[in-house]
Motif scaffolding. Structure first.
Motif, PDB file in Angstrom:
ATOM      1  N   SER A   1      50.574  51.225  32.020  1.00 16.40           N
ATOM      2  CA  SER A   1      50.662  50.744  30.638  1.00 16.40           C
ATOM      3  C   SER A   1      51.949  51.239  29.982  1.00 16.40           C
ATOM      4  O   SER A   1      52.594  52.182  30.464  1.00 16.40           O
ATOM      5  N   ARG A   2      52.318  50.624  28.887  1.00 14.83           N
ATOM      6  CA  ARG A   2      53.542  51.028  28.177  1.00 14.83           C
ATOM      7  C   ARG A   2      53.448  52.473  27.717  1.00 14.83           C
ATOM      8  O   ARG A   2      54.414  53.232  27.801  1.00 14.83           O
TER       9      ARG A   2
ATOM     10  N   ALA B   1      49.105  62.097  37.535  1.00 18.80           N
ATOM     11  CA  ALA B   1      48.852  62.529  38.910  1.00 18.80           C
ATOM     12  C   ALA B   1      48.600  61.330  39.812  1.00 18.80           C
ATOM     13  O   ALA B   1      49.145  61.230  40.922  1.00 18.80           O
ATOM     14  N   PHE B   2      47.771  60.399  39.322  1.00 15.65           N
ATOM     15  CA  PHE B   2      47.414  59.241  40.137  1.00 15.65           C
ATOM     16  C   PHE B   2      48.613  58.329  40.362  1.00 15.65           C
ATOM     17  O   PHE B   2      48.850  57.865  41.480  1.00 15.65           O
ATOM     18  N   VAL B   3      49.372  58.079  39.311  1.00 21.54           N
ATOM     19  CA  VAL B   3      50.560  57.227  39.446  1.00 21.54           C
ATOM     20  C   VAL B   3      51.539  57.848  40.429  1.00 21.54           C
ATOM     21  O   VAL B   3      52.109  57.156  41.287  1.00 21.54           O
ATOM     22  N   HIS B   4      51.735  59.146  40.322  1.00 25.21           N
ATOM     23  CA  HIS B   4      52.659  59.804  41.247  1.00 25.21           C
ATOM     24  C   HIS B   4      52.156  59.672  42.684  1.00 25.21           C
ATOM     25  O   HIS B   4      52.946  59.395  43.597  1.00 25.21           O
TER      26      HIS B   4
ATOM     27  N   SER C   1      41.824  50.316  34.945  1.00 25.24           N
ATOM     28  CA  SER C   1      42.984  50.163  34.073  1.00 25.24           C
ATOM     29  C   SER C   1      44.297  50.389  34.811  1.00 25.24           C
ATOM     30  O   SER C   1      45.355  49.942  34.376  1.00 25.24           O
ATOM     31  N   LEU C   2      44.215  51.084  35.946  1.00 28.75           N
ATOM     32  CA  LEU C   2      45.409  51.364  36.748  1.00 28.75           C
ATOM     33  C   LEU C   2      45.596  50.347  37.887  1.00 28.75           C
ATOM     34  O   LEU C   2      46.534  50.473  38.681  1.00 28.75           O
ATOM     35  N   GLY C   3      44.719  49.355  37.946  1.00 27.67           N
ATOM     36  CA  GLY C   3      44.888  48.292  38.932  1.00 27.67           C
ATOM     37  C   GLY C   3      43.857  48.242  40.031  1.00 27.67           C
ATOM     38  O   GLY C   3      43.937  47.374  40.917  1.00 27.67           O
TER      39      GLY C   3
END
Length: 235
Positions: free
Chosen positions: A78-79, A174-177, A201-203
């Motif tokens: 998200s932005r 943490a999850f995105v990384h 929400s993260l895909g």
């Protein structure tokens, strides 16, 4: 009334019934018993099965009818989360404080009296970590561990187990990384187990159990990154 398959304590590590024998209620309960030795846990993951139980229960093995997964290339940021990441107020490490991460994940959450990450589970996954199969991501702020996650890597699949957070957006960072790092290393699937709005929400999306099993048959046979995970520049 159907009952879950019983696994004797000393049964062969691969002693699991076909996934289609999982119960509809509770959804995905497949087997009861056995042990949490490394070989059994690995055999379970390779078949799309995971352990999940409380201290006052025997070991329960699950394979839900719908599996929440994330394909790394469809990660959603998200932005507001992208803005947080650009600020670089958090520092990230991997595989440096596995025990601290799993202990934090095991701490009771709000409105919960206990935890499913029992001392037995913690010991089992620490052994997996010692064998370079279980890994952790740590998020730091001003020298304090404020978020993290852990899971198991087999082939080109990362099986996420749990995450915790002590600051807003820290667990998402943490999850995105993790996802960005797995993309670099050629991983193709992240198992998120069961549905949560946070992961959706993260895909993350749900796929049928049989489709998940077919993906494992292909991706777990491929070579993924092994050994100690070291941080790379992912942003």
């Amino acid at each position: 009334m159907r009952r879950p398959y019983y696994i004797p304590f000393n049964a062969h590590p691969d002693d699991f019934p076909p996934l289609e024998q999982a119960l509809d209620d509770p959804d995905g309960l497949l087997a009861v018993g056995g042990s949490l030795n490394i070989n059994r846990i690995i055999c379970a993951y390779l078949q799309g099965i995971f352990p999940w139980y409380n201290d006052d229960q025997p070991i329960l093995w699950w394979a839900p009818s719908q599996r929440l997964v994330l394909f790394p290339e469809v990660l959603k940021i998200s932005r507001s989360l992208a803005k947080t990441i650009r600020k670089q107020k958090f520092s990230i490490t991997m595989d440096t404080h596995f025990e601290d991460v799993i202990e934090a994940c095991a701490a009771p959450r709000d409105n919960q009296n206990g935890t499913w990450i029992t001392s037995e589970m913690q010991a089992a996954y620490y052994k997996l970590h010692q064998h370079r199969l279980a890994h952790s991501v740590e998020v730091w702020y001003d020298g304090r561990l404020v978020a993290g996650l852990y899971g198991v890597a087999l082939g080109k699949v990362f099986f996420g187990e749990s995450m915790f957070t002590r600051m807003t957006d820290a667990s998402k960072v943490a999850f995105v990384h993790l996802v960005k790092q797995l993309q670099i290393w050629g991983y193709e699937l992240i198992d998120c187990q069961v549905y949560t709005k946070h992961l959706e929400s993260l895909g993350a999306v749900e796929i049928p159990r049989i489709e998940f099993g077919n993906l494992l048959d292909s991706l777990c046979k491929q070579q993924g990154k092994i050994g100690k995970w070291e941080i790379e520049n992912v942003f």
